[in-house]
Design a protein around this motif. Structure first.
Motif, PDB file in Angstrom:
ATOM      1  N   HIS A  31       4.996   3.842  -3.682  1.00  0.00           N
ATOM      2  CA  HIS A  31       4.331   2.637  -3.197  1.00  0.00           C
ATOM      3  C   HIS A  31       5.256   1.430  -3.336  1.00  0.00           C
ATOM      4  CE1 HIS A  31      -0.095   4.157  -3.821  1.00  0.00           C
ATOM      5  NE2 HIS A  31       0.685   5.079  -3.317  1.00  0.00           N
ATOM      6  N   ILE A  32       5.088   0.490  -2.428  1.00  0.00           N
ATOM      7  CA  ILE A  32       5.758  -0.809  -2.534  1.00  0.00           C
ATOM      8  C   ILE A  32       4.676  -1.869  -2.420  1.00  0.00           C
ATOM      9  CG2 ILE A  32       7.527  -2.337  -1.628  1.00  0.00           C
ATOM     10  CD1 ILE A  32       8.801   0.094  -0.265  1.00  0.00           C
ATOM     11  N   SER A  33       4.484  -2.626  -3.481  1.00  0.00           N
ATOM     12  CA  SER A  33       3.444  -3.651  -3.524  1.00  0.00           C
ATOM     13  C   SER A  33       4.048  -4.998  -3.142  1.00  0.00           C
ATOM     14  CB  SER A  33       2.837  -3.714  -4.929  1.00  0.00           C
ATOM     15  OG  SER A  33       1.860  -4.728  -5.005  1.00  0.00           O
ATOM     16  N   ALA A  34       3.732  -5.474  -1.939  1.00  0.00           N
ATOM     17  CA  ALA A  34       4.399  -6.652  -1.383  1.00  0.00           C
ATOM     18  C   ALA A  34       4.263  -7.881  -2.281  1.00  0.00           C
ATOM     19  CB  ALA A  34       3.841  -6.949   0.008  1.00  0.00           C
ATOM     20  N   ARG A  35       3.052  -8.169  -2.739  1.00  0.00           N
ATOM     21  CA  ARG A  35       2.834  -9.415  -3.489  1.00  0.00           C
ATOM     22  C   ARG A  35       3.364  -9.342  -4.918  1.00  0.00           C
ATOM     23  NH1 ARG A  35      -1.750  -9.548  -0.120  1.00  0.00           N
ATOM     24  NH2 ARG A  35      -3.030  -8.372  -1.577  1.00  0.00           N
ATOM     25  N   ARG A  36       3.725  -8.148  -5.392  1.00  0.00           N
ATOM     26  CA  ARG A  36       4.310  -8.038  -6.725  1.00  0.00           C
ATOM     27  C   ARG A  36       5.821  -8.278  -6.726  1.00  0.00           C
ATOM     28  NH1 ARG A  36       0.758  -6.521 -10.445  1.00  0.00           N
ATOM     29  NH2 ARG A  36      -1.019  -5.192  -9.873  1.00  0.00           N
ATOM     30  N   LEU A  37       6.444  -8.243  -5.563  1.00  0.00           N
ATOM     31  CA  LEU A  37       7.892  -8.414  -5.484  1.00  0.00           C
ATOM     32  C   LEU A  37       8.268  -9.879  -5.613  1.00  0.00           C
ATOM     33  CD1 LEU A  37       8.518  -5.924  -2.569  1.00  0.00           C
ATOM     34  CD2 LEU A  37       9.300  -5.630  -4.927  1.00  0.00           C
ATOM     35  N   HIS A  96       9.757   8.575   2.602  1.00  0.00           N
ATOM     36  CA  HIS A  96       8.337   8.261   2.784  1.00  0.00           C
ATOM     37  C   HIS A  96       7.952   7.170   1.789  1.00  0.00           C
ATOM     38  CE1 HIS A  96       7.779  12.077   5.058  1.00  0.00           C
ATOM     39  NE2 HIS A  96       8.708  12.499   4.218  1.00  0.00           N
ATOM     40  N   VAL A  97       7.395   6.066   2.271  1.00  0.00           N
ATOM     41  CA  VAL A  97       6.899   5.025   1.376  1.00  0.00           C
ATOM     42  C   VAL A  97       5.510   4.603   1.842  1.00  0.00           C
ATOM     43  CG1 VAL A  97       9.215   4.172   0.802  1.00  0.00           C
ATOM     44  CG2 VAL A  97       7.930   3.107   2.682  1.00  0.00           C
ATOM     45  N   PHE A  98       4.785   3.983   0.932  1.00  0.00           N
ATOM     46  CA  PHE A  98       3.464   3.438   1.249  1.00  0.00           C
ATOM     47  C   PHE A  98       3.511   1.954   0.905  1.00  0.00           C
ATOM     48  CE2 PHE A  98      -0.898   2.405  -0.338  1.00  0.00           C
ATOM     49  CZ  PHE A  98      -1.556   2.496   0.880  1.00  0.00           C
ATOM     50  N   VAL A  99       3.321   1.103   1.912  1.00  0.00           N
ATOM     51  CA  VAL A  99       3.435  -0.343   1.722  1.00  0.00           C
ATOM     52  C   VAL A  99       2.043  -0.954   1.690  1.00  0.00           C
ATOM     53  CG1 VAL A  99       4.397  -2.491   2.620  1.00  0.00           C
ATOM     54  CG2 VAL A  99       5.660  -0.352   2.904  1.00  0.00           C
ATOM     55  N   VAL A 100       1.757  -1.654   0.591  1.00  0.00           N
ATOM     56  CA  VAL A 100       0.431  -2.234   0.383  1.00  0.00           C
ATOM     57  C   VAL A 100       0.599  -3.676  -0.070  1.00  0.00           C
ATOM     58  CG1 VAL A 100       0.324  -1.483  -2.033  1.00  0.00           C
ATOM     59  CG2 VAL A 100      -1.806  -1.802  -0.738  1.00  0.00           C
ATOM     60  N   GLY A 101      -0.421  -4.494   0.164  1.00  0.00           N
ATOM     61  CA  GLY A 101      -0.345  -5.886  -0.272  1.00  0.00           C
ATOM     62  C   GLY A 101      -0.264  -5.988  -1.783  1.00  0.00           C
ATOM     63  N   ILE A 105       0.330   2.964   5.645  1.00  0.00           N
ATOM     64  CA  ILE A 105      -0.370   1.685   5.602  1.00  0.00           C
ATOM     65  C   ILE A 105      -1.824   1.943   5.223  1.00  0.00           C
ATOM     66  CG2 ILE A 105       1.169   0.587   7.267  1.00  0.00           C
ATOM     67  CD1 ILE A 105      -0.950   1.033   9.415  1.00  0.00           C
ATOM     68  N   SER A 106      -2.489   0.896   4.780  1.00  0.00           N
ATOM     69  CA  SER A 106      -3.834   1.040   4.222  1.00  0.00           C
ATOM     70  C   SER A 106      -4.921   1.072   5.293  1.00  0.00           C
ATOM     71  CB  SER A 106      -4.133  -0.113   3.260  1.00  0.00           C
ATOM     72  OG  SER A 106      -3.229  -0.122   2.189  1.00  0.00           O
ATOM     73  N   GLY A 107      -5.987   1.800   4.976  1.00  0.00           N
ATOM     74  CA  GLY A 107      -7.198   1.780   5.780  1.00  0.00           C
ATOM     75  C   GLY A 107      -8.399   1.616   4.870  1.00  0.00           C
ATOM     76  N   TYR A 108      -9.456   0.998   5.361  1.00  0.00           N
ATOM     77  CA  TYR A 108     -10.624   0.684   4.531  1.00  0.00           C
ATOM     78  C   TYR A 108     -11.911   1.065   5.269  1.00  0.00           C
ATOM     79  CZ  TYR A 108      -7.217  -2.029   1.903  1.00  0.00           C
ATOM     80  OH  TYR A 108      -6.111  -2.400   1.170  1.00  0.00           O
ATOM     81  N   PRO A 109     -12.286   2.346   5.225  1.00  0.00           N
ATOM     82  CA  PRO A 109     -13.490   2.776   5.959  1.00  0.00           C
ATOM     83  C   PRO A 109     -14.751   2.038   5.533  1.00  0.00           C
ATOM     84  CG  PRO A 109     -12.198   4.677   5.295  1.00  0.00           C
ATOM     85  CD  PRO A 109     -11.591   3.489   4.618  1.00  0.00           C
ATOM     86  N   GLU A 110     -14.853   1.651   4.269  1.00  0.00           N
ATOM     87  CA  GLU A 110     -16.051   0.955   3.797  1.00  0.00           C
ATOM     88  C   GLU A 110     -15.779  -0.516   3.518  1.00  0.00           C
ATOM     89  OE1 GLU A 110     -18.437   3.069   0.926  1.00  0.00           O
ATOM     90  OE2 GLU A 110     -17.725   5.014   1.633  1.00  0.00           O
TER      91      GLU A 110
END
Length: 283
Positions: free
Chosen positions: A68-74, A95-100, A132-137
């Motif tokens: 994971h790469i947490s954008a706001r933590r950088l 393979h990376v997962f980029v999240v806020g 990238i993130s998805g939020y079904p609920e």
């Protein structure tokens, strides 16, 4: 009874671990299929060395790391490039997962995951696929319209950069809502493979605690889907009922090679892997 559709849904499942879970992964490794994708978190109490060593351990054990790469933590572009460079050095950057990320106020130049993706830096360090993130609920603090806007924009940006995409969702409890959300995702032109976030077998109190933290469902809806009683919170709950219902719900609408499951393990890597094997009938 588990149908063949339900078994197909959990084929090629992925798992999640923290930087502190390396020994747990070593213990669980014999129960996890070779090549399984394992996401490695980017938490505030982890440092660069811990994250990189965890991703390296995933690869050395025969699995596919997806750090994971947490954008706001950088805190800076240099910090991003140092992390990507170290991942590339240990063979864990494809393979990376980029999240806020959790911080409400960015600690550096990236306000969200889209801002990081738009730098164009990922491919320079060997990245081939971006999650990238998805939020079904939904999300408790982000408007649904904003969630859709960012998903579409991130998808388009990654496509223009020649990078593969995968949508990995926050965990969900409502199979019908997940099915509707997949339709909505496809209607917006997002054709990426989707991995539905699902809690692995976990203590009931912990399960409800995480659900409250992420604003997913209500206690009553979780009880209904998982089949336990709020008057008896002792023991564990597994996703058997949810995944069986989800498989049945999406069977007629989507090819299941496009929809798979991502397990949030809460540290229980071995318990989750063994649960999947049992669910699939692989004794």
């Amino acid at each position: 009874m588990v149908t063949s559709t339900g078994i197909q849904l959990v084929e090629d499942f992925s798992l999640e671990m923290t930087g502190k879970d390396v020994e747990k992964l070593r213990e669980a490794a014999p129960a996890i299929p070779h090549g399984t994708r394992i996401n490695v978190t980017f938490l505030g109490n982890e440092d660069l060395r811990m994250r990189v060593e965890a991703a390296q351990a995933v690869r050395e054990l025969g699995f596919t790391p997806a750090p994971h790469i947490s954008a706001r933590r950088l805190r800076s572009q240099n910090e991003l490039e140092e992390f990507l460079g170290e991942l590339q050095r240990v063979g864990a950057s494809e393979h990376v997962f980029v999240v806020g990320g959790d911080p409400k106020t960015p600690e550096g130049p990236y306000s969200d995951s889209l801002a990081l993706i738009d730098t164009g830096l990922l491919s320079e360090y060997g990245v081939k696929e971006v999650g990238i993130s998805g939020y079904p609920e939904g999300h408790p603090e982000i408007a649904t319209s904003d969630l859709w806007y960012h998903m579409v924009e991130k998808t388009q940006s990654l496509k223009e950069q020649g990078l593969d995409r995968v949508v990995l969702t926050q965990f969900a409890f409502d199979a019908e809502r997940v099915n509707t959300w997949i339709h909505e995702t496809r209607d917006r032109g997002v054709e990426s493979p989707i991995r539905i976030g699902t809690p692995g077998p976990a203590g009931i109190k912990r399960l409800l605690g995480y659900a409250r933290r992420f604003g997913v469902g209500t206690s009553a809806s979780i009880v209904k889907k998982y089949g336990f009683s709020l008057t008896n919170l002792i023991g564990t709950a597994g996703p058997d009922r949810f995944l069986s219902e989800l498989a049945t719900t999406i069977e007629a609408d989507f090819p299941q090679d496009d929809v798979k499951v991502h397990f949030y393990t809460f540290g229980g890597l071995q318990a989750t892997a063994e649960w999947v094997n049992e669910f699939s009938g692989e004794r």
